[in-house]
Design a protein around this motif. Structure first.
Motif, PDB file in Angstrom:
ATOM      1  N   SER A  10       1.148  -1.220   0.235  1.00  0.00           N
ATOM      2  CA  SER A  10       0.088  -0.099  -0.137  1.00  0.00           C
ATOM      3  C   SER A  10       0.624   1.294  -0.180  1.00  0.00           C
ATOM      4  N   ASP A  43      -1.127  14.142   7.038  1.00  0.00           N
ATOM      5  CA  ASP A  43      -2.085  13.747   5.850  1.00  0.00           C
ATOM      6  C   ASP A  43      -1.542  14.820   4.774  1.00  0.00           C
ATOM      7  N   ASN A  74      -3.302  15.924   2.447  1.00  0.00           N
ATOM      8  CA  ASN A  74      -4.240  16.758   1.795  1.00  0.00           C
ATOM      9  C   ASN A  74      -5.521  17.077   2.854  1.00  0.00           C
ATOM     10  N   ASP A  77      -6.580  -3.878   6.036  1.00  0.00           N
ATOM     11  CA  ASP A  77      -7.325  -2.996   5.056  1.00  0.00           C
ATOM     12  C   ASP A  77      -8.317  -2.285   6.247  1.00  0.00           C
ATOM     13  N   LEU A  90     -11.783   4.632   2.871  1.00  0.00           N
ATOM     14  CA  LEU A  90     -12.350   4.260   1.346  1.00  0.00           C
ATOM     15  C   LEU A  90     -11.511   4.911   0.533  1.00  0.00           C
ATOM     16  N   GLU A  91     -10.480   5.357   0.642  1.00  0.00           N
ATOM     17  CA  GLU A  91      -9.305   5.706  -0.383  1.00  0.00           C
ATOM     18  C   GLU A  91      -8.078   4.673  -0.215  1.00  0.00           C
ATOM     19  N   VAL A  92      -7.457   4.725   0.949  1.00  0.00           N
ATOM     20  CA  VAL A  92      -6.318   3.938   1.252  1.00  0.00           C
ATOM     21  C   VAL A  92      -6.762   2.742   1.833  1.00  0.00           C
ATOM     22  N   HIS A 120      -7.656   8.817  11.379  1.00  0.00           N
ATOM     23  CA  HIS A 120      -7.259  10.473  11.117  1.00  0.00           C
ATOM     24  C   HIS A 120      -7.187  11.099  12.500  1.00  0.00           C
ATOM     25  N   PHE A 165     -14.340  16.335   5.546  1.00  0.00           N
ATOM     26  CA  PHE A 165     -13.690  16.010   4.332  1.00  0.00           C
ATOM     27  C   PHE A 165     -14.067  16.368   3.055  1.00  0.00           C
ATOM     28  N   LYS A 218     -10.802  21.366   2.125  1.00  0.00           N
ATOM     29  CA  LYS A 218      -9.482  21.043   2.490  1.00  0.00           C
ATOM     30  C   LYS A 218      -8.694  22.127   2.516  1.00  0.00           C
TER      31      LYS A 218
END
Ligand code: 5GP
Length: 130
Positions: free
Chosen positions: A3, A29, A31, A47, A87-89, A95, A107, A110
């Motif tokens: 990953s 992070d 972003n 995961d 959901l992205e990584v 977080h 979210f 940004k």
């Protein structure tokens, strides 16, 4: 395939590192929802958070608490929120988000940060870790 977070942990992809120990790694992070938005990840690549074995799950929470307290000391905010999405990584991450309003938790909004600002905030969070 490894990953993106495993590549960060292994130093193959750069990051603004906050801390690491034998089992966990924290970095900013890229972003961020808000300045200081930090991710805490287990080095083992799993995961979904609920699939972690209990000891890794509890260890991740203790590690995130330690980093979250440093973040709260380093950044001007009402509180630090903890969120798990993934959901992205597909590599478990918590977080840690400095919150001043609900918008910071959504979210949807940004903030742009220059590299020097990432460096400065990472340094300041690191300096508050007990
Ligand atoms: P989630 O999987 O919980 O939806 O979100 C993944 C988070 O990882 C996002 O907030 C995104 O900005 C962050 N992210 C994705 N790729 C990278 C990266 O290469 N470096 C860093 N530091 N953060 C990343």
């Amino acid at each position: 395939m490894a990953s993106i977070f495993t590549k960060i942990i292994n130093g193959e992809i750069p990051c603004y590192k906050i801390a690491e120990d034998e089992n966990f790694f924290a970095f900013l992070d890229i972003n961020p929802n808000a300045k200081g938005h930090t991710l805490c990840v287990p080095k083992s690549e799993v995961d979904k958070i609920l699939d972690l074995d209990e000891s890794t799950y509890m260890g991740l929470m203790a590690f995130s608490r330690k980093i979250g307290k440093a973040l709260e000391d380093a950044v001007d905010c009402k509180r630090v929120g903890m969120t798990v999405i993934g959901l992205e990584v597909p590599h478990v991450h918590v977080h840690l988000i400095p919150l001043n309003s609900m918008q910071d938790a959504t979210f949807q909004h940004k903030v742009a940060m220059a590299p020097e600002e990432f460096e400065d905030i990472a340094k300041s969070i690191r300096s508050k870790i007990e």
